[in-house]
Write a protein that holds these residues in place. Sequence first.
Motif, mmCIF file in Angstrom:
data_model
loop_
_atom_site.group_PDB
_atom_site.id
_atom_site.type_symbol
_atom_site.label_atom_id
_atom_site.label_comp_id
_atom_site.label_asym_id
_atom_site.label_seq_id
_atom_site.Cartn_x
_atom_site.Cartn_y
_atom_site.Cartn_z
ATOM 1 N N UNK A 14 -30.711 -10.604 3.604
ATOM 2 C CA UNK A 14 -31.810 -11.075 4.417
ATOM 3 C C UNK A 14 -31.938 -12.488 4.724
ATOM 4 N N UNK A 15 -31.579 -13.274 3.710
ATOM 5 C CA UNK A 15 -31.365 -14.853 3.769
ATOM 6 C C UNK A 15 -30.401 -15.189 4.743
ATOM 7 N N UNK A 16 -29.000 -14.539 4.643
ATOM 8 C CA UNK A 16 -27.967 -14.918 5.692
ATOM 9 C C UNK A 16 -28.196 -14.352 7.121
ATOM 10 N N UNK A 17 -28.915 -13.172 7.287
ATOM 11 C CA UNK A 17 -29.178 -12.986 8.645
ATOM 12 C C UNK A 17 -30.355 -13.888 9.233
ATOM 13 N N UNK A 18 -31.271 -14.198 8.371
ATOM 14 C CA UNK A 18 -32.150 -15.207 8.801
ATOM 15 C C UNK A 18 -31.605 -16.551 9.264
ATOM 16 N N UNK A 19 -30.648 -16.832 8.529
ATOM 17 C CA UNK A 19 -29.666 -17.943 9.088
ATOM 18 C C UNK A 19 -29.190 -18.003 10.427
ATOM 19 N N UNK A 25 -28.407 -16.106 17.231
ATOM 20 C CA UNK A 25 -27.841 -14.756 17.445
ATOM 21 C C UNK A 25 -28.967 -13.963 17.899
ATOM 22 N N UNK A 26 -28.816 -13.243 18.938
ATOM 23 C CA UNK A 26 -29.687 -12.046 19.681
ATOM 24 C C UNK A 26 -30.282 -11.378 18.524
ATOM 25 N N UNK A 27 -31.309 -10.954 18.704
ATOM 26 C CA UNK A 27 -32.371 -10.094 17.894
ATOM 27 C C UNK A 27 -31.484 -8.435 17.618
ATOM 28 N N UNK A 28 -30.981 -8.197 18.780
ATOM 29 C CA UNK A 28 -30.334 -6.825 18.758
ATOM 30 C C UNK A 28 -29.029 -6.820 17.830
ATOM 31 N N UNK A 29 -28.440 -7.886 17.712
ATOM 32 C CA UNK A 29 -27.190 -7.953 16.801
ATOM 33 C C UNK A 29 -27.785 -8.214 15.334
ATOM 34 N N UNK A 30 -28.840 -8.578 14.978
ATOM 35 C CA UNK A 30 -29.004 -9.047 13.695
ATOM 36 C C UNK A 30 -28.942 -7.355 12.620
ATOM 37 N N UNK A 31 -29.480 -6.676 12.995
ATOM 38 C CA UNK A 31 -29.086 -5.377 11.969
ATOM 39 C C UNK A 31 -27.567 -5.061 11.842
ATOM 40 N N UNK A 32 -26.940 -5.301 13.085
ATOM 41 C CA UNK A 32 -25.402 -5.067 12.758
ATOM 42 C C UNK A 32 -24.918 -6.060 11.781
ATOM 43 N N UNK A 34 -26.439 -7.438 9.346
ATOM 44 C CA UNK A 34 -26.849 -6.960 8.142
ATOM 45 C C UNK A 34 -25.956 -5.874 7.372
ATOM 46 N N UNK A 35 -25.793 -4.825 8.239
ATOM 47 C CA UNK A 35 -24.894 -4.031 7.834
ATOM 48 C C UNK A 35 -23.322 -4.472 7.354
ATOM 49 N N UNK A 36 -23.042 -5.398 8.102
ATOM 50 C CA UNK A 36 -21.684 -6.261 8.045
ATOM 51 C C UNK A 36 -21.619 -6.786 6.686
ATOM 52 N N UNK A 37 -22.775 -7.526 6.154
ATOM 53 C CA UNK A 37 -23.111 -8.299 5.152
ATOM 54 C C UNK A 37 -23.177 -7.514 4.028
ATOM 55 N N UNK A 38 -23.905 -6.445 4.286
ATOM 56 C CA UNK A 38 -23.710 -5.278 3.176
ATOM 57 C C UNK A 38 -22.601 -4.573 2.841
ATOM 58 N N UNK A 39 -21.690 -4.234 3.817
ATOM 59 C CA UNK A 39 -20.501 -3.697 3.320
ATOM 60 C C UNK A 39 -19.737 -4.627 2.803
ATOM 61 N N UNK A 40 -19.657 -5.987 3.093
ATOM 62 C CA UNK A 40 -19.043 -6.852 2.276
ATOM 63 C C UNK A 40 -19.291 -7.134 0.977
ATOM 64 N N UNK A 41 -20.518 -7.310 0.858
ATOM 65 C CA UNK A 41 -21.092 -7.061 -0.807
ATOM 66 C C UNK A 41 -20.813 -5.930 -1.507
ATOM 67 N N UNK A 42 -20.872 -4.640 -0.960
ATOM 68 C CA UNK A 42 -20.625 -3.480 -1.525
ATOM 69 C C UNK A 42 -19.124 -3.445 -1.916
ATOM 70 N N UNK A 43 -18.277 -3.717 -0.886
ATOM 71 C CA UNK A 43 -16.778 -3.874 -1.308
ATOM 72 C C UNK A 43 -16.361 -4.580 -2.026
ATOM 73 N N UNK A 44 -16.485 -5.966 -1.737
ATOM 74 C CA UNK A 44 -15.936 -7.051 -2.647
ATOM 75 C C UNK A 44 -16.812 -7.215 -3.868
ATOM 76 N N UNK A 45 -18.151 -7.135 -4.110
ATOM 77 C CA UNK A 45 -18.905 -7.441 -5.037
ATOM 78 C C UNK A 45 -19.399 -6.667 -6.185
ATOM 79 N N UNK A 46 -19.810 -5.422 -5.326
ATOM 80 C CA UNK A 46 -20.388 -4.344 -6.317
ATOM 81 C C UNK A 46 -19.215 -3.524 -6.620
ATOM 82 N N UNK A 47 -18.359 -2.902 -5.963
ATOM 83 C CA UNK A 47 -17.395 -1.856 -6.204
ATOM 84 C C UNK A 47 -16.152 -2.402 -5.854
#
Length: 80
Positions: A14-19, A25-32, A34-47
């Motif tokens: 959420x903080x990175x997306x707020x930055x 960055x246009x509002x319509x790209x913020x959810x995208x 968010x998912x990209x950051x989530x995928x990076x966190x899931x693949x490289x950090x969590x698992x």
Amino acid sequence: MFEVYDVALIALIVGLVEILKTAGLPKRWLPVASVIFGLAGGIFYVSPGDLKSGIIIGLILGLSASGLYSGSKNIVVRKK
């Protein structure tokens, strides 16, 4: 595997997306983003050893951070 304290990644996303939002960055790209950051966190950090689990967890993190409903309504452009 996913630990309880890994939920803190949602706040980080959420903080990175707020930055990105304040950077213009246009509002319509913020959810995208968010998912990209989530995928990076899931693949490289969590698992890092299990790609399938990393993708699933990353999607959960990214969608949770963006708000599944509110994020998807920003992507869809409605014509009147």
